[in-house]
Motif scaffolding. Structure first.
Motif, PDB file in Angstrom:
ATOM      1  N   GLY A   1       0.823  -1.201   0.000  1.00 52.90           N
ATOM      2  CA  GLY A   1       0.000   0.000   0.000  1.00 52.90           C
ATOM      3  C   GLY A   1       0.857   1.251   0.000  1.00 52.90           C
ATOM      4  N   GLY A   2       0.324   2.340   0.568  1.00 56.25           N
ATOM      5  CA  GLY A   2       1.013   3.624   0.469  1.00 56.25           C
ATOM      6  C   GLY A   2       1.743   4.017   1.735  1.00 56.25           C
ATOM      7  N   ALA A   3       1.740   5.326   2.024  1.00 53.29           N
ATOM      8  CA  ALA A   3       2.492   5.868   3.154  1.00 53.29           C
ATOM      9  C   ALA A   3       2.066   5.229   4.469  1.00 53.29           C
ATOM     10  CB  ALA A   3       2.285   7.374   3.242  1.00 53.29           C
ATOM     11  N   ARG A   4       0.765   5.000   4.614  1.00 58.91           N
ATOM     12  CA  ARG A   4       0.236   4.421   5.837  1.00 58.91           C
ATOM     13  C   ARG A   4       0.842   3.042   6.093  1.00 58.91           C
ATOM     14  NH1 ARG A   4      -4.342   4.283   9.212  1.00 58.91           N
ATOM     15  NH2 ARG A   4      -4.992   6.398   8.882  1.00 58.91           N
ATOM     16  N   ALA A   5       1.093   2.288   4.989  1.00 60.83           N
ATOM     17  CA  ALA A   5       1.589   0.922   5.145  1.00 60.83           C
ATOM     18  C   ALA A   5       2.981   0.902   5.749  1.00 60.83           C
ATOM     19  CB  ALA A   5       1.599   0.220   3.796  1.00 60.83           C
ATOM     20  N   ILE A   6       3.815   1.921   5.415  1.00 56.16           N
ATOM     21  CA  ILE A   6       5.167   1.922   5.968  1.00 56.16           C
ATOM     22  C   ILE A   6       5.109   2.184   7.460  1.00 56.16           C
ATOM     23  CG2 ILE A   6       7.355   3.137   5.917  1.00 56.16           C
ATOM     24  CD1 ILE A   6       6.947   3.446   2.981  1.00 56.16           C
ATOM     25  N   GLY A   7       4.252   3.138   7.843  1.00 62.39           N
ATOM     26  CA  GLY A   7       4.078   3.384   9.271  1.00 62.39           C
ATOM     27  C   GLY A   7       3.593   2.145   9.987  1.00 62.39           C
ATOM     28  N   SER A   8       2.612   1.455   9.392  1.00 66.45           N
ATOM     29  CA  SER A   8       2.080   0.308  10.134  1.00 66.45           C
ATOM     30  C   SER A   8       3.064  -0.851  10.095  1.00 66.45           C
ATOM     31  CB  SER A   8       0.702  -0.098   9.631  1.00 66.45           C
ATOM     32  OG  SER A   8       0.772  -0.505   8.308  1.00 66.45           O
ATOM     33  N   ALA A   9       3.897  -0.959   9.018  1.00 60.86           N
ATOM     34  CA  ALA A   9       4.928  -2.003   9.020  1.00 60.86           C
ATOM     35  C   ALA A   9       5.920  -1.745  10.144  1.00 60.86           C
ATOM     36  CB  ALA A   9       5.658  -2.048   7.679  1.00 60.86           C
ATOM     37  N   ALA A  10       6.323  -0.465  10.302  1.00 66.75           N
ATOM     38  CA  ALA A  10       7.275  -0.141  11.369  1.00 66.75           C
ATOM     39  C   ALA A  10       6.652  -0.418  12.728  1.00 66.75           C
ATOM     40  CB  ALA A  10       7.698   1.320  11.260  1.00 66.75           C
ATOM     41  N   ALA A  11       5.374  -0.017  12.886  1.00 71.09           N
ATOM     42  CA  ALA A  11       4.713  -0.226  14.173  1.00 71.09           C
ATOM     43  C   ALA A  11       4.579  -1.715  14.473  1.00 71.09           C
ATOM     44  CB  ALA A  11       3.340   0.446  14.158  1.00 71.09           C
ATOM     45  N   ARG A  12       4.219  -2.501  13.444  1.00 81.28           N
ATOM     46  CA  ARG A  12       4.079  -3.945  13.681  1.00 81.28           C
ATOM     47  C   ARG A  12       5.412  -4.592  14.004  1.00 81.28           C
ATOM     48  NH1 ARG A  12       0.459  -7.166   9.524  1.00 81.28           N
ATOM     49  NH2 ARG A  12       1.266  -8.798  10.865  1.00 81.28           N
ATOM     50  N   ALA A  13       6.483  -4.096  13.340  1.00 81.22           N
ATOM     51  CA  ALA A  13       7.807  -4.656  13.622  1.00 81.22           C
ATOM     52  C   ALA A  13       8.141  -4.501  15.093  1.00 81.22           C
ATOM     53  CB  ALA A  13       8.864  -3.954  12.772  1.00 81.22           C
ATOM     54  N   VAL A  14       7.855  -3.300  15.627  1.00 74.39           N
ATOM     55  CA  VAL A  14       8.182  -3.044  17.028  1.00 74.39           C
ATOM     56  C   VAL A  14       7.389  -3.962  17.932  1.00 74.39           C
ATOM     57  CG1 VAL A  14       8.222  -1.322  18.802  1.00 74.39           C
ATOM     58  CG2 VAL A  14       8.572  -0.658  16.471  1.00 74.39           C
ATOM     59  N   VAL A  15       6.094  -4.041  17.667  1.00 78.46           N
ATOM     60  CA  VAL A  15       5.215  -4.796  18.556  1.00 78.46           C
ATOM     61  C   VAL A  15       5.535  -6.285  18.503  1.00 78.46           C
ATOM     62  CG1 VAL A  15       2.848  -5.412  18.983  1.00 78.46           C
ATOM     63  CG2 VAL A  15       3.423  -3.096  18.360  1.00 78.46           C
ATOM     64  N   GLU A  16       5.690  -6.809  17.270  1.00 75.86           N
ATOM     65  CA  GLU A  16       5.944  -8.244  17.155  1.00 75.86           C
ATOM     66  C   GLU A  16       7.301  -8.604  17.721  1.00 75.86           C
ATOM     67  OE1 GLU A  16       5.151  -9.547  13.201  1.00 75.86           O
ATOM     68  OE2 GLU A  16       3.088  -8.828  13.284  1.00 75.86           O
ATOM     69  N   SER A  17       8.315  -7.724  17.518  1.00 77.47           N
ATOM     70  CA  SER A  17       9.603  -8.120  18.086  1.00 77.47           C
ATOM     71  C   SER A  17       9.584  -7.994  19.607  1.00 77.47           C
ATOM     72  CB  SER A  17      10.774  -7.369  17.457  1.00 77.47           C
ATOM     73  OG  SER A  17      10.499  -6.036  17.248  1.00 77.47           O
ATOM     74  N   ALA A  18       8.822  -7.021  20.142  1.00 78.15           N
ATOM     75  CA  ALA A  18       8.727  -6.948  21.606  1.00 78.15           C
ATOM     76  C   ALA A  18       8.065  -8.206  22.157  1.00 78.15           C
ATOM     77  CB  ALA A  18       7.941  -5.713  22.028  1.00 78.15           C
ATOM     78  N   ALA A  19       7.025  -8.683  21.465  1.00 79.69           N
ATOM     79  CA  ALA A  19       6.366  -9.909  21.914  1.00 79.69           C
ATOM     80  C   ALA A  19       7.334 -11.083  21.836  1.00 79.69           C
ATOM     81  CB  ALA A  19       5.133 -10.187  21.062  1.00 79.69           C
ATOM     82  N   ALA A  20       8.096 -11.158  20.729  1.00 79.33           N
ATOM     83  CA  ALA A  20       9.065 -12.245  20.596  1.00 79.33           C
ATOM     84  C   ALA A  20      10.112 -12.177  21.704  1.00 79.33           C
ATOM     85  CB  ALA A  20       9.741 -12.172  19.223  1.00 79.33           C
ATOM     86  N   LEU A  21      10.542 -10.954  22.058  1.00 79.98           N
ATOM     87  CA  LEU A  21      11.572 -10.809  23.094  1.00 79.98           C
ATOM     88  C   LEU A  21      11.105 -11.357  24.434  1.00 79.98           C
ATOM     89  CD1 LEU A  21      13.194  -7.294  22.707  1.00 79.98           C
ATOM     90  CD2 LEU A  21      13.903  -9.478  21.790  1.00 79.98           C
ATOM     91  N   THR A  22       9.875 -10.979  24.861  1.00 82.35           N
ATOM     92  CA  THR A  22       9.450 -11.417  26.190  1.00 82.35           C
ATOM     93  C   THR A  22       9.327 -12.938  26.230  1.00 82.35           C
ATOM     94  OG1 THR A  22       7.168 -11.046  25.546  1.00 82.35           O
ATOM     95  CG2 THR A  22       8.240  -9.308  26.772  1.00 82.35           C
ATOM     96  N   CYS A  23       8.875 -13.504  25.111  1.00 86.56           N
ATOM     97  CA  CYS A  23       8.701 -14.948  25.052  1.00 86.56           C
ATOM     98  C   CYS A  23      10.063 -15.649  25.045  1.00 86.56           C
ATOM     99  CB  CYS A  23       7.898 -15.223  23.792  1.00 86.56           C
ATOM    100  SG  CYS A  23       7.494 -16.870  23.495  1.00 86.56           S
ATOM    101  N   LEU A  24      10.996 -15.157  24.199  1.00 86.42           N
ATOM    102  CA  LEU A  24      12.334 -15.741  24.143  1.00 86.42           C
ATOM    103  C   LEU A  24      13.063 -15.558  25.467  1.00 86.42           C
ATOM    104  CD1 LEU A  24      13.529 -14.627  20.623  1.00 86.42           C
ATOM    105  CD2 LEU A  24      13.246 -16.955  21.423  1.00 86.42           C
ATOM    106  N   ASP A  25      12.817 -14.422  26.128  1.00 88.42           N
ATOM    107  CA  ASP A  25      13.487 -14.125  27.384  1.00 88.42           C
ATOM    108  C   ASP A  25      13.240 -15.239  28.385  1.00 88.42           C
ATOM    109  OD1 ASP A  25      14.925 -12.575  29.188  1.00 88.42           O
ATOM    110  OD2 ASP A  25      13.114 -11.701  30.012  1.00 88.42           O
ATOM    111  N   TRP A  26      11.979 -15.665  28.444  1.00 93.11           N
ATOM    112  CA  TRP A  26      11.645 -16.732  29.375  1.00 93.11           C
ATOM    113  C   TRP A  26      12.357 -18.026  28.984  1.00 93.11           C
ATOM    114  CZ3 TRP A  26       8.633 -21.223  28.529  1.00 93.11           C
ATOM    115  CH2 TRP A  26       8.399 -21.952  29.696  1.00 93.11           C
ATOM    116  N   ALA A  27      12.305 -18.364  27.684  1.00 98.91           N
ATOM    117  CA  ALA A  27      12.911 -19.620  27.239  1.00 98.91           C
ATOM    118  C   ALA A  27      14.418 -19.616  27.507  1.00 98.91           C
ATOM    119  CB  ALA A  27      12.626 -19.828  25.752  1.00 98.91           C
ATOM    120  N   ILE A  28      15.090 -18.488  27.189  1.00 99.42           N
ATOM    121  CA  ILE A  28      16.547 -18.453  27.368  1.00 99.42           C
ATOM    122  C   ILE A  28      16.894 -18.487  28.843  1.00 99.42           C
ATOM    123  CG2 ILE A  28      18.635 -17.160  26.902  1.00 99.42           C
ATOM    124  CD1 ILE A  28      17.231 -15.927  24.567  1.00 99.42           C
TER     125      ILE A  28
END
Lengths: 252, 244
Positions: free
Chosen positions: A216-243
């Motif tokens: 999509g357009g300009a909005r898609a880049i913002g939401s891709a960046a926002a999703r990257a942050v959120v999904e990696s934060a979720a991955a971090l907390t989950c991995l943190d426990w496993a490690i």
């Protein structure tokens, strides 16, 4: 087609696997200049930030532990508590959470802009594999950058907890160093390194996936960046426990 | 270093617009619900894992020092409640809310929708910024309470099931006093204002094409995380000096 949340999660994990495999396959054909260039860009961008975060973490740690240290009168244990908490948990976790924003969102935004601008297709058009040329170097570079910055910020946190510990809880640096050197082991540093390198790789893979999925357009880049942050934060907390679960057994 | 003055300018402009145009209650409730529900999953899951992580560390160290982990139970409850849980839950919320709000404000700004709004005699502060600020102030305390409760329950659960410790010690609020509750309330309200404020500032400053939205989102997340850490330091110092 509207998909349910569980289908989205499976799709996300599948796409992540594909990105990881294609990155791994592209590593032998890697453009090393690009690795160095992106590592330098990611690292120098976030250097001040990681030092500031480290100083804050050390300070917050002193405020946390002041309660216990003063109530139970265990000044002699503070050096150990600070070293252990910073290296095993707070340093890697808080630095990586902030780096989700600095490095992850930036990576996703840049890749998303290239995807939407048609530059990735352009690369394929002139016979260059975007994974070897663009994606794999970024994944490696941001994993390196997060690890290096995390170690720097953990060291800053320990130094700042020595300083503020003296200021607030009245713990002499020599008392700090005594329990620090007696009870903090190389295993703690190794645990920090393991955590940081896994976190760094997770941030880079997740943000690459969301960047490449932008549409999509300009909005898609913002939401891709926002999703990257959120999904990696979720991955971090989950991995943190496993490690943590693993390192507590393997590196006691 | 003009960030503080810009934040103050946005805040005063929003307050002035509220005086002039009133508060759009419907819009505020919508933002509150959105900020709350969007961040709920991340905060809840993250804090459940965080509680479990802390028990892992606590158990591995307690074995060396005190022997029985349930001895530290009520002190554990106090530290989690007072400091650790609000900080980590606040950071997780900052990541989620900061990214969403700055991306949204930036795409409004870059695509000229804010200017269009003002052409239609709307006001960017009372229509867009203020509802987000108030939404944050209302939603963040709820998120922090839920995150804290989940982390405490999760650590009690893990202590019981993985280490066979006495779980009730971890649920014992004996050491919580009114100062701890005040600290929690002040912190959560402060985070609730600071996170949307810094995210909106970065969003409104976005310029250029689509790339500008990405840059603004990156800055928004980092700024909101830094705000949470900075406020922790400020409130921590304030409560420290008030007590002594």
């Amino acid at each position: 087609m509207k998909r349910g949340p569980s289908a989205e999660i499976f799709r996300g994990i599948g796409a992540l696997g594909i990105v990881a495999l294609r990155t791994a396959r592209a590593i032998p054909r890697l453009d090393f200049r690009e690795v160095l260039r992106s590592a330098a860009a990611f690292g120098s961008d976030a250097l001040t930030l990681s030092l500031v975060v480290g100083a804050f973490v050390g300070f917050i740690l002193v405020l946390f532990s002041n309660l216990v240290v003063v109530r139970f009168g265990v000044r002699s244990l503070f050096g150990w508590a600070s070293g252990y908490a910073v290296l095993r948990e707070l340093g890697p976790l808080i630095t990586s959470l902030v780096m989700c924003g600095r490095i992850g969102a930036r990576n996703a935004a840049e890749l998303g802009a290239m995807k939407i601008g048609g530059q990735l297709e352009g690369l394929v058009g002139v016979g260059v594999d975007p994974f070897a040329f663009l994606v794999a170097p970024r994944v490696l570079a941001s994993a390196f950058a997060v690890t290096a910055l995390g170690i720097l910020s953990s060291l800053t946190a320990i130094i700042s907890s020595i300083g503020f510990g003296q200021l607030i809880s009245g713990i002499e640096p020599s008392t700090f160093m005594m329990s620090f050197s007696a009870r903090v082991h190389p295993a703690d540093l190794a645990a920090a390194l393991v955590k940081l390198s896994v976190f760094g790789a997770a941030i880079s893979l997740v943000s690459t996936r969301t960047g490449l999925a932008a549409q999509g357009g300009a909005r898609a880049i913002g939401s891709a960046a926002a999703r990257a942050v959120v999904e990696s934060a979720a991955a971090l907390t989950c991995l943190d426990w496993a490690i943590t679960f693993l390192t507590v057994q393997v590196l006691p | 270093m003009n960030a503080p003055s810009e934040l103050a300018a946005i805040l005063t402009a929003s307050i002035a617009s509220a005086r002039e145009n009133g508060i759009q209650l419907r819009e505020v409730l919508r933002e509150t619900a959105r900020i709350g529900t969007d961040s709920m999953l991340l905060v809840a899951a993250g804090m459940a894992f965080f509680g479990a992580v802390l028990i892992e560390h606590g158990a591995s160290q307690a074995r060396q020092v005190v022997g029985d982990i349930s001895l530290v139970g009520s002190a554990w409850f106090e530290i989690l409640f007072r400091d650790l849980a609000p900080t980590i839950a606040g950071l997780l919320a900052a990541v989620r809310v900061g990214a969403a709000l700055s991306a949204e404000a930036a795409s409004l700004q870059v695509t000229g929708q804010l200017d269009a709004l003002e052409l239609c005699s709307g006001d960017r502060f009372s229509d867009v910024v203020l509802p987000k600020l108030l939404g944050g102030v209302l939603a963040l305390p709820c998120l922090l309470i839920i995150g804290t409760v989940i982390s405490i329950v999760s650590s009690a659960f893990c202590a019981l099931f993985f280490y066979g410790a006495d779980a009730s010690a971890f649920l014992d609020p004996a050491l919580i006093d009114s100062g701890d509750i005040t600290a929690f309330a002040v912190k959560s309200l402060g985070f609730g204002l600071a996170i949307p404020l810094s995210a909106v500032r970065c969003g409104l400053k976005a310029e250029g094409g689509p790339g500008g939205v990405g840059d603004a989102t990156t800055r928004g997340v980092v700024d909101s995380c830094l705000c949470v850490l900075l406020l922790n330091v400020v409130f921590g110092l304030a409560f420290f000096f008030l007590k002594s």
